[in-house]
Design a protein around this motif. Structure first.
Motif, mmCIF file in Angstrom:
data_model
loop_
_atom_site.group_PDB
_atom_site.id
_atom_site.type_symbol
_atom_site.label_atom_id
_atom_site.label_comp_id
_atom_site.label_asym_id
_atom_site.label_seq_id
_atom_site.Cartn_x
_atom_site.Cartn_y
_atom_site.Cartn_z
ATOM 1 N N UNK A 36 -11.251 86.489 -86.325
ATOM 2 C CA UNK A 36 -12.159 85.222 -85.487
ATOM 3 C C UNK A 36 -11.141 84.394 -84.770
ATOM 4 N N UNK A 37 -10.658 84.563 -83.532
ATOM 5 C CA UNK A 37 -9.852 83.898 -82.799
ATOM 6 C C UNK A 37 -10.214 82.378 -83.041
ATOM 7 N N UNK A 38 -11.462 81.859 -83.104
ATOM 8 C CA UNK A 38 -11.681 80.522 -83.149
ATOM 9 C C UNK A 38 -11.419 80.002 -84.208
ATOM 10 N N UNK A 39 -11.401 80.426 -85.254
ATOM 11 C CA UNK A 39 -11.022 79.768 -86.633
ATOM 12 C C UNK A 39 -9.553 80.061 -87.114
ATOM 13 N N UNK A 40 -8.496 80.508 -86.088
ATOM 14 C CA UNK A 40 -7.297 80.776 -86.626
ATOM 15 C C UNK A 40 -6.616 79.508 -86.977
ATOM 16 N N UNK A 41 -6.773 78.639 -86.380
ATOM 17 C CA UNK A 41 -6.090 77.235 -86.940
ATOM 18 C C UNK A 41 -6.496 76.579 -88.288
ATOM 19 N N UNK A 42 -7.765 76.731 -88.186
ATOM 20 C CA UNK A 42 -8.349 76.222 -89.624
ATOM 21 C C UNK A 42 -7.934 77.016 -90.634
ATOM 22 N N UNK A 43 -7.813 78.273 -90.355
ATOM 23 C CA UNK A 43 -7.146 79.261 -91.540
ATOM 24 C C UNK A 43 -5.994 78.959 -91.930
ATOM 25 N N UNK A 44 -4.908 78.820 -91.123
ATOM 26 C CA UNK A 44 -3.566 78.631 -91.325
ATOM 27 C C UNK A 44 -3.493 77.176 -92.176
ATOM 28 N N UNK A 45 -4.227 76.260 -91.557
ATOM 29 C CA UNK A 45 -4.284 74.890 -92.290
ATOM 30 C C UNK A 45 -4.697 75.000 -93.708
ATOM 31 N N UNK A 46 -5.822 75.778 -93.916
ATOM 32 C CA UNK A 46 -6.386 75.995 -95.266
ATOM 33 C C UNK A 46 -5.486 76.668 -96.175
ATOM 34 N N UNK A 47 -4.595 77.597 -95.691
ATOM 35 C CA UNK A 47 -3.678 78.339 -96.206
ATOM 36 C C UNK A 47 -2.758 77.272 -96.871
ATOM 37 N N UNK A 48 -2.437 76.488 -96.052
ATOM 38 C CA UNK A 48 -1.330 75.295 -96.643
ATOM 39 C C UNK A 48 -1.908 74.615 -97.693
ATOM 40 N N UNK A 49 -2.870 74.221 -97.662
ATOM 41 C CA UNK A 49 -3.823 73.432 -98.343
ATOM 42 C C UNK A 49 -4.027 73.977 -99.816
ATOM 43 N N UNK A 50 -4.032 75.417 -99.690
ATOM 44 C CA UNK A 50 -4.289 75.906 -100.965
ATOM 45 C C UNK A 50 -2.865 76.104 -101.998
ATOM 46 N N UNK A 51 -1.763 76.063 -101.086
ATOM 47 C CA UNK A 51 -0.367 76.150 -101.945
ATOM 48 C C UNK A 51 -0.128 74.813 -102.385
ATOM 49 N N UNK A 52 -0.568 73.729 -101.782
ATOM 50 C CA UNK A 52 -0.789 72.443 -102.531
ATOM 51 C C UNK A 52 -1.517 72.238 -103.645
ATOM 52 N N UNK A 53 -2.727 73.048 -103.699
ATOM 53 C CA UNK A 53 -3.797 73.038 -104.508
ATOM 54 C C UNK A 53 -3.190 73.733 -105.941
ATOM 55 N N UNK A 54 -2.228 74.621 -105.676
ATOM 56 C CA UNK A 54 -1.502 74.839 -106.760
ATOM 57 C C UNK A 54 -0.474 74.295 -107.488
ATOM 58 N N UNK A 55 -0.178 73.181 -106.804
ATOM 59 C CA UNK A 55 1.164 72.245 -107.148
ATOM 60 C C UNK A 55 1.021 71.940 -108.613
ATOM 61 N N UNK A 56 -0.069 71.353 -109.058
ATOM 62 C CA UNK A 56 -0.297 70.569 -110.429
ATOM 63 C C UNK A 56 -0.528 71.789 -111.360
ATOM 64 N N UNK A 57 -0.797 73.060 -111.167
ATOM 65 C CA UNK A 57 -1.241 74.009 -112.176
ATOM 66 C C UNK A 57 -0.496 75.164 -112.268
ATOM 67 N N UNK A 58 0.196 75.608 -111.267
ATOM 68 C CA UNK A 58 1.161 76.940 -111.485
ATOM 69 C C UNK A 58 2.307 76.972 -112.300
#
Length: 384
Positions: free
Chosen positions: A108-130
């Protein structure tokens, strides 16, 4: 509690439970579920209707989000994961979400920017748990997913995929993910050190508490702790009508043992007596080293003529049959004891004075015996 506040509290307990750690895990799960639901609605209401992905890919992505919605939160809420190494299922959720994002980026070319931003957010999501190792493997896994997706897109010649531009974007994103992973690992290491420091502090405090309550030589309670227990037992007896006794014990001819065999043997005798006393007394009884070669036993729910006398005779028999030291196999230890039953209205000091007087009588009568202290005479009212 009724009304909106009560309803809100009951709803919160239903969704998050009452245990603090579980509430924290479930809060993170609900936050992740909001992302799953958002993506599900975005795919169903925007991407698929506009033909931005094929129906098959759209169905795959929607099924992927739906599985996450109905799997992770219920598992954590049920308590089945409580004893797992990752009770909040943080790592599986990150891997599951990244899989959908990588597939979405590729198709999905239209969602590529959002996908990469969300992946970065997911790493931050693991900051307090992993944990530290999990944080590193999470970052490595996400970078490998992106690079693998890049290679697949180039080799399969995906439509609307510009290799040079996308390679620059993916490499830049991988660099950012590596930095975030390093930060996540640093947070995890600090949490680990803080957890270790808290455990060490708790262990040190417990050790200090033990040292404050116990005699360092014999391991028995010390005088200060038993004094507190005596006062508590007196209050319990006053409130509920219970009866209790104390037995003040003095090892016979202990000074002679020190003079003949040395203080090391004297210490050995004290330790041997403490060990035998702990072996024969009831679990409810409390014995402490009162000072020097003196010991005091608190016997709750006991009358001197029966259980107290039985306990002391059992202890005497145990000492007669137990060798004190291999160096002196024929040495045996005896003791004299004064037993006193608490009388209503009597202070602990008065009770101990009567036990001490009975102990003096036991020594005067030849030692190696227990003498029961008479109950105090009732106070007579003063004449008019």
């Amino acid at each position: 509690m009724s009304g909106p506040i009560g309803i809100t509290r009951r709803l919160g307990e239903l969704l998050l439970g009452t245990e603090p750690r579980l509430r924290g895990r479930l809060t993170m799960c609900l936050l992740a579920n909001s992302l799953y639901l958002g993506w599900l609605l975005f795919i169903a209401l925007f991407i698929v209707p506009r033909g931005l992905v094929s129906p098959g890919v759209g169905q795959f992505l929607m099924a992927h989000q739906l599985i996450a919605l109905i799997t992770f939160y219920p598992l954590v809420r049920s308590g089945l994961t409580h004893h797992w190494s990752d009770p909040g299922l943080v790592l599986p959720q990150i891997a599951w979400a990244c899989l959908a994002l990588v597939v979405g980026y590729a198709v999905s070319p239209i969602g590529r920017a959002v996908s990469l931003q969300t992946m970065s957010l997911i790493v931050v999501f693991g900051f307090l748990s992993l944990r530290p190792r999990a944080a590193v493997w999470t970052g490595i896994g996400m970078i490998c997913m992106l690079l693998g997706m890049l290679v697949w897109c180039i080799l399969s010649r995906q439509e609307n995929f510009e290799p040079r531009l996308q390679t620059l974007i993916i490499v830049t994103t991988c660099f950012i993910l590596a930095l975030l992973t390093w930060q996540s690992h640093g947070f995890a290491m600090r949490r680990k050190r803080m957890s270790a420091d808290r455990k060490a502090l708790a262990a040190a405090l417990q050790e200090v508490e033990v040292l404050m309550q116990h005699d360092t030589l014999t391991g028995l309670y010390n005088r200060q702790h038993l004094q507190t227990r005596l006062e508590a037992e007196r209050e319990r007896a006053r409130a509920g009508g219970h009866r209790f006794c104390v037995a003040l014990i003095d090892l016979d001819h202990f000074k002679l043992i020190n003079d003949r065999h040395g203080h090391a043997m004297g210490d050995h005798v004290l330790v041997a007596f403490a060990r035998q006393a702990q072996a024969v007394l009831r679990e409810t009884d409390t014995i402490a080293r009162w000072g020097g070669e003196e010991f005091l036993i608190l016997l709750p729910d006991t009358e001197p003529v029966d259980k107290a006398g039985i306990a002391l005779r059992r202890l005497q028999a145990s000492l007669r049959g137990a060798p004190i030291s291999d160096a002196e196999p024929n040495m045996r230890v005896t003791f004299s004891a004064g037993v006193a039953e608490w009388a209503k209205g009597e202070s602990i000091e008065q009770l101990l004075d009567r036990a001490d007087a009975a102990l003096y009588d036991a020594k005067r009568q030849g030692r190696d015996r227990a003498v029961q202290a008479p109950l105090p005479l009732p106070a007579h009212p003063a004449p008019p």
